[in-house]
Design a protein around this motif. Structure first.
Motif, PDB file in Angstrom:
ATOM      1  N   SER A 144      18.672 -83.277  61.117  1.00  0.00           N
ATOM      2  CA  SER A 144      18.044 -82.295  60.225  1.00  0.00           C
ATOM      3  C   SER A 144      16.988 -82.909  59.308  1.00  0.00           C
TER       4      SER A 144
ATOM      5  N   ARG B 194      29.646 -80.471  59.671  1.00  0.00           N
ATOM      6  CA  ARG B 194      28.585 -79.595  60.184  1.00  0.00           C
ATOM      7  C   ARG B 194      27.877 -80.141  61.409  1.00  0.00           C
TER       8      ARG B 194
ATOM      9  N   LEU C 171      21.786 -83.118  53.752  1.00  0.00           N
ATOM     10  CA  LEU C 171      23.181 -83.021  54.205  1.00  0.00           C
ATOM     11  C   LEU C 171      24.088 -82.625  53.042  1.00  0.00           C
TER      12      LEU C 171
ATOM     13  N   THR D 129      13.292 -82.694  67.550  1.00  0.00           N
ATOM     14  CA  THR D 129      14.394 -82.096  66.781  1.00  0.00           C
ATOM     15  C   THR D 129      13.940 -81.108  65.706  1.00  0.00           C
TER      16      THR D 129
ATOM     17  N   ARG E 256      25.747 -82.494  61.547  1.00  0.00           N
ATOM     18  CA  ARG E 256      24.326 -82.703  61.268  1.00  0.00           C
ATOM     19  C   ARG E 256      24.135 -84.131  60.796  1.00  0.00           C
TER      20      ARG E 256
ATOM     21  N   TRP F 184      25.252 -82.251  67.970  1.00  0.00           N
ATOM     22  CA  TRP F 184      24.742 -82.741  66.696  1.00  0.00           C
ATOM     23  C   TRP F 184      23.253 -82.438  66.569  1.00  0.00           C
ATOM     24  N   GLN F 185      22.851 -82.206  65.314  1.00  0.00           N
ATOM     25  CA  GLN F 185      21.445 -81.921  65.050  1.00  0.00           C
ATOM     26  C   GLN F 185      20.890 -82.906  64.028  1.00  0.00           C
TER      27      GLN F 185
END
Ligand code: ZN
Ligand code: FE
Length: 262
Positions: free
Chosen positions: A50, A23, A100, A72, A25, A47-48
């Protein structure tokens, strides 16, 4: 694919970066500094970040939170009993969170600080433990707020997790801790072997982490207060008498506080 890397910060901190490749993340544990995380994100477009997981309130664990959250929008988890900047979710004993897409259980582990928490993910083969400054590789955190009995109970609790558990602590203190472990148990072959291994790794600039609980039980003096060899050396140093396991732990911690490598 799931990956956990150490982003170095300051002189000896690691910010653990959990990466979910499918994902794109990621989550970070104890970002005392935002810069290494922002640099990683800049180098990994798409990419994030999270989630931000925090174990306790010390500056080297929380200093980067505000900047990371502003950049972010990551969700910030932290101990309910401590003041954590930008905290979104206050966590206490037994809470379960999904980060995640994996479940983490929260343990309260007072000692280093009074509200300190640890995060445990019970993966079937190799569980993960993010324990901040409570259990270190071959050592444990200093008692800034809690009592020896509190820290000893916290460590024993973590030691009760499966042997295969990977231990992700926050500082690269392993070699100096092993100097002390050698002084406590000069005839323990597991400590001697680990000392040689970690010396070689550090000479190559390699991290000594993560550790495993099996290795900690074999080489960490603070998990070995019940061993005859440890009782004997405490008797030798502090006078022979009957001591409870908590008293033995307190003697070890005091000895370590004044221990210098020569
Ligand atoms: Zn700390
Ligand atoms: Fe720290």
């Amino acid at each position: 694919m799931f990956q956990i890397d150490a982003l170095p910060a300051f002189s000896d901190n690691y910010l653990w970066l959990l990466q979910d490749h499918a994902r794109q993340r990621c989550a970070v544990v104890d970002p005392g500094d935002a810069a290494p995380v922002l640099a990683w994100l800049a180098a990994h477009p798409g990419w994030q970040l999270s989630d931000i997981l925090v174990t306790h309130h010390h500056a080297d664990h929380v200093g980067g939170i505000a900047q990371l959250k502003a950049a972010t929008g990551a969700r910030v988890y932290g101990p309910a009993q401590e003041r954590i900047p930008e905290r979104d979710v206050a966590l206490a004993e037994g809470d379960r969170i999904r980060v995640l897409d994996r479940e983490f259980v929260v343990y309260e582990v007072p000692g280093h600080t009074l509200g300190h928490i640890a995060y445990y993910h019970a993966a079937p083969d190799q569980p993960w433990l993010f324990c901040g400054d409570t259990l270190f590789a071959a050592g444990c955190g200093r008692l800034f707020e809690g009592s020896p009995a509190q820290m000893h109970a916290s460590l024993n609790r973590l030691a009760g997790l499966p042997d295969a558990t990977l231990v992700y602590c926050t500082h690269e203190y392993t070699l100096s801790n092993l100097h002390f472990a050698r002084a406590v148990e000069p005839h323990n072959p597991a400590i001697a072997a680990r000392f040689a291994q970690v010396s070689a790794w550090r000479a190559q600039g390699r991290s000594s982490l993560p550790s495993s609980l099996a290795l900690e039980k074999a080489t960490n003096p603070f998990l070995r207060c019940g061993e005859t060899s440890v009782k004997e050396i405490i008797d030798e140093r502090d006078g022979a008498r009957q001591r409870s396991p908590d008293e033995l732990f307190a003697c070890l911690r005091t000895w370590k506080d004044g221990f210098r490598i020569d």
